[in-house]
Design a protein around this motif. Structure first.
Motif, PDB file in Angstrom:
ATOM      1  N   ILE A   1      -3.825  -8.489  -5.177  1.00 41.32           N
ATOM      2  CA  ILE A   1      -3.976  -8.791  -3.847  1.00 41.32           C
ATOM      3  C   ILE A   1      -3.983  -6.954  -3.013  1.00 41.32           C
ATOM      4  O   ILE A   1      -3.911  -6.664  -4.340  1.00 41.32           O
ATOM      5  CB  ILE A   1      -2.296  -9.106  -3.404  1.00 41.32           C
ATOM      6  N   ILE A   2      -4.843  -7.541  -2.031  1.00 44.43           N
ATOM      7  CA  ILE A   2      -4.935  -6.307  -1.441  1.00 44.43           C
ATOM      8  C   ILE A   2      -3.998  -6.186   0.054  1.00 44.43           C
ATOM      9  O   ILE A   2      -4.413  -7.181   0.693  1.00 44.43           O
ATOM     10  CB  ILE A   2      -6.905  -5.514  -0.845  1.00 44.43           C
ATOM     11  N   THR A   3      -3.866  -4.899   0.080  1.00 48.12           N
ATOM     12  CA  THR A   3      -2.539  -5.067   1.894  1.00 48.12           C
ATOM     13  C   THR A   3      -2.943  -4.312   2.446  1.00 48.12           C
ATOM     14  O   THR A   3      -3.300  -2.576   2.225  1.00 48.12           O
ATOM     15  CB  THR A   3      -1.337  -4.885   2.079  1.00 48.12           C
ATOM     16  N   GLY A   4      -3.620  -3.978   3.813  1.00 52.07           N
ATOM     17  CA  GLY A   4      -4.016  -3.208   4.687  1.00 52.07           C
ATOM     18  C   GLY A   4      -3.231  -2.783   6.021  1.00 52.07           C
ATOM     19  O   GLY A   4      -2.912  -3.696   6.633  1.00 52.07           O
ATOM     20  N   SER A   5      -2.825  -1.604   6.976  1.00 48.93           N
ATOM     21  CA  SER A   5      -1.595  -1.446   6.847  1.00 48.93           C
ATOM     22  C   SER A   5      -2.426  -0.613   8.465  1.00 48.93           C
ATOM     23  O   SER A   5      -3.009   0.093   8.419  1.00 48.93           O
ATOM     24  CB  SER A   5      -0.773  -0.945   6.635  1.00 48.93           C
ATOM     25  N   LYS A   6      -1.219  -0.223   9.226  1.00 45.14           N
ATOM     26  CA  LYS A   6      -1.436   0.529  10.800  1.00 45.14           C
ATOM     27  C   LYS A   6      -1.089   1.637  10.021  1.00 45.14           C
ATOM     28  O   LYS A   6      -1.353   3.031  11.488  1.00 45.14           O
ATOM     29  CB  LYS A   6      -0.927   0.129  11.834  1.00 45.14           C
ATOM     30  N   ASP A   7      -0.376   1.737   8.800  1.00 43.88           N
ATOM     31  CA  ASP A   7       0.101   3.010   8.241  1.00 43.88           C
ATOM     32  C   ASP A   7      -0.788   4.020   7.674  1.00 43.88           C
ATOM     33  O   ASP A   7      -0.774   5.216   7.458  1.00 43.88           O
ATOM     34  CB  ASP A   7       0.860   2.947   8.006  1.00 43.88           C
ATOM     35  N   ASN A   8      -2.191   3.280   8.276  1.00 44.18           N
ATOM     36  CA  ASN A   8      -3.538   4.303   7.420  1.00 44.18           C
ATOM     37  C   ASN A   8      -3.724   4.284   5.979  1.00 44.18           C
ATOM     38  O   ASN A   8      -4.425   5.091   5.348  1.00 44.18           O
ATOM     39  CB  ASN A   8      -3.803   5.911   7.330  1.00 44.18           C
ATOM     40  N   THR A   9      -3.051   3.689   5.143  1.00 46.04           N
ATOM     41  CA  THR A   9      -3.317   3.085   4.273  1.00 46.04           C
ATOM     42  C   THR A   9      -3.487   1.718   3.348  1.00 46.04           C
ATOM     43  O   THR A   9      -2.700   0.850   4.446  1.00 46.04           O
ATOM     44  CB  THR A   9      -1.374   3.814   3.268  1.00 46.04           C
ATOM     45  N   CYS A  10      -4.000   1.682   2.027  1.00 45.65           N
ATOM     46  CA  CYS A  10      -4.121   0.592   1.755  1.00 45.65           C
ATOM     47  C   CYS A  10      -3.687  -0.014   0.373  1.00 45.65           C
ATOM     48  O   CYS A  10      -3.345   1.097  -0.262  1.00 45.65           O
ATOM     49  CB  CYS A  10      -5.358  -0.368   1.619  1.00 45.65           C
ATOM     50  N   ARG A  11      -3.150  -0.804   0.240  1.00 47.06           N
ATOM     51  CA  ARG A  11      -1.663  -0.898  -1.013  1.00 47.06           C
ATOM     52  C   ARG A  11      -2.808  -1.869  -2.361  1.00 47.06           C
ATOM     53  O   ARG A  11      -3.157  -3.080  -1.806  1.00 47.06           O
ATOM     54  CB  ARG A  11      -0.475  -1.577  -0.892  1.00 47.06           C
ATOM     55  N   ILE A  12      -3.144  -1.792  -3.196  1.00 47.53           N
ATOM     56  CA  ILE A  12      -3.533  -2.434  -4.303  1.00 47.53           C
ATOM     57  C   ILE A  12      -2.037  -3.009  -5.108  1.00 47.53           C
ATOM     58  O   ILE A  12      -0.755  -2.568  -5.303  1.00 47.53           O
ATOM     59  CB  ILE A  12      -4.008  -2.223  -5.606  1.00 47.53           C
ATOM     60  N   TRP A  13      -1.857  -4.679  -5.688  1.00 49.58           N
ATOM     61  CA  TRP A  13      -0.972  -5.306  -5.946  1.00 49.58           C
ATOM     62  C   TRP A  13      -1.246  -5.888  -6.868  1.00 49.58           C
ATOM     63  O   TRP A  13      -1.888  -7.173  -6.829  1.00 49.58           O
ATOM     64  CB  TRP A  13      -0.168  -5.711  -4.696  1.00 49.58           C
TER      65      TRP A  13
END
Length: 393
Positions: free
Chosen positions: A380-392
């Motif tokens: 899963i990839i999540t993209g956020s307003k916090d300027n980061t994305c996370r790989i799960w």
């Protein structure tokens, strides 16, 4: 029932089916599958069973945080295999990332404003399209990161785009009320789709690529012929802006979501509304079919999501737990899990049958507005307003 439909029906049932009995049934409907081919078909069905059963109890853990951009992200998208993904940003770039390592492969630079809409030409995955607030769309090489074409012609921001399944055209939708189809080889404009009286914020092709659908702030959805640019019909019935519009897999139904708190199902042959899905207390922000077209999921600003049966049009289950609006919802390819992204800074994974929340993906410092499964359903990839994305994973 056409042959392809009957085969699809069998395959939908194949997860819990006796393989030999299923092959016999398929052979009755498909004379081309002779006795000598039956072992091969059995093997294919067993593989399908294994694939559908995989990852059903998968627990995701945080693999990597990518401080991806210097300004907030707008969107994330994976290629079909999930080997790489892209992020668009307010910093005017799109970045290509390696999923396995989290390494940046290319920065696609050249837009003069926000890069808002991004897509791979799946299933091929060798090209990327980026749509920008600078009114242009650019086509890029995945391998080199070089720009092939800049498509110019829109007079306002481009906010949505899509490749056709054959990867010969890219469609762009704009705040200028038009959509345009562009030829990938020549870089030329093929058609302009005019008729909406307000911004186009959603567009998608059907599975065969001969039709394209546009959803607009004018409360309507229009279906067009992709090879002529001719308007087929307009779906009129919503009483507020459209937030999403898409075909199911066999292109028999169209699902539209609206700020009027409802989703509607339409017959894709004649454009008649066949059902209105109600129950949400606030705007519908996203909606989708599962890959088999049996289930429909809706996400709302009321902080809940719902699953409906496409056959009965009844609400099967309600997904409750988020503490803010849900802006993104999608099924995993196996159809047994749902992923939601919310302004409460979390993404959640749900059981599609029971509606039970299986996992909360926490850690982002601001709202999640984009999240996606890979095709296998184990990343899963999540993209956020916090300027980061996370790989799960």
């Amino acid at each position: 029932m056409s042959k392809s439909e009957s085969l699809r029906t069998f395959l939908k049932r194949s997860l819990s089916t006796d393989v030999s009995a299923l092959v016999e049934e398929i052979q009755k409907a498909e004379p081309l599958i002779t006795a000598s081919r039956s072992d091969q078909v059995k093997l294919l069905i067993q593989r399908l069973q294994n694939k559908l059963g995989q990852h059903s109890n998968h627990k995701f853990y945080l693999f990597k945080v990518l401080r991806a951009h210097i300004l907030p992200l707008t969107n994330v998208a994976l290629n079909k295999s999930g080997s790489c993904f892209i992020t668009g940003s307010y910093d005017r770039t799109c970045k290509l990332w390696d999923t396995a390592s989290g390494e940046e492969l290319h920065t696609l630079e050249g837009h003069r404003n926000v890069v808002y809409a991004i897509a791979f030409n799946n299933p091929y995955g060798d090209k990327i399209a980026t749509g920008s607030f600078d009114k242009t769309c650019k086509l890029w090489s995945v391998e080199t990161g070089k720009c092939y074409h800049t498509f110019r012609g829109h007079t306002a921001e481009i906010v949505c785009l899509s490749f056709n399944p054959q990867s010969t055209l890219v469609a762009t939708g704009s705040m200028d009320t038009t959509a345009k189809l562009w030829d990938i080889q020549s870089g030329e404009e093929v058609f302009t789709l005019t008729g909406h009286s307000a911004e186009i914020i959603s567009l998608s092709f059907n599975t065969s690529g001969n039709r394209i659908i546009t959803g607009s702030f004018d409360h309507t959805v229009t279906v067009w012929e992709a090879d002529t640019g001719r308007k087929v019909y307009t779906l009129i019935g919503h009483c507020a802006e459209i937030s999403s519009a898409l075909f199911n897999w066999d292109c028999s139904l169209i699902l539209t979501g609206s700020m009027d708190k409802t989703c509607k199902l339409w017959d894709a042959v004649n454009g008649k509304c066949v059902a209105t899905l109600t129950g949400h207390d606030d705007e519908i922000l996203d909606s989708c079919f599962d890959y088999a077209g049996k289930l429909i999921a809706t996400a709302s600003a009321d902080g809940t999501a719902r699953i409906f049966s496409a056959a009965t049009r009844n609400c099967v289950t309600k997904l409750e737990g988020h503490e803010g609006e849900i802006s993104k919802i999608s099924f995993n390819p196996q159809g047994n899990r749902l992923l939601t992204g919310s302004s409460d800074k979390t993404a959640r994974i749900w059981d599609a049958q029971t509606g039970q929340c299986l996992q909360v993906l926490e850690g982002h410092m601001d709202e999640i507005f984009s999240c996606a499964f890979n095709y296998k359903g184990d990343i899963i990839i999540t993209g956020s307003k916090d300027n980061t994305c996370r790989i799960w994973r």
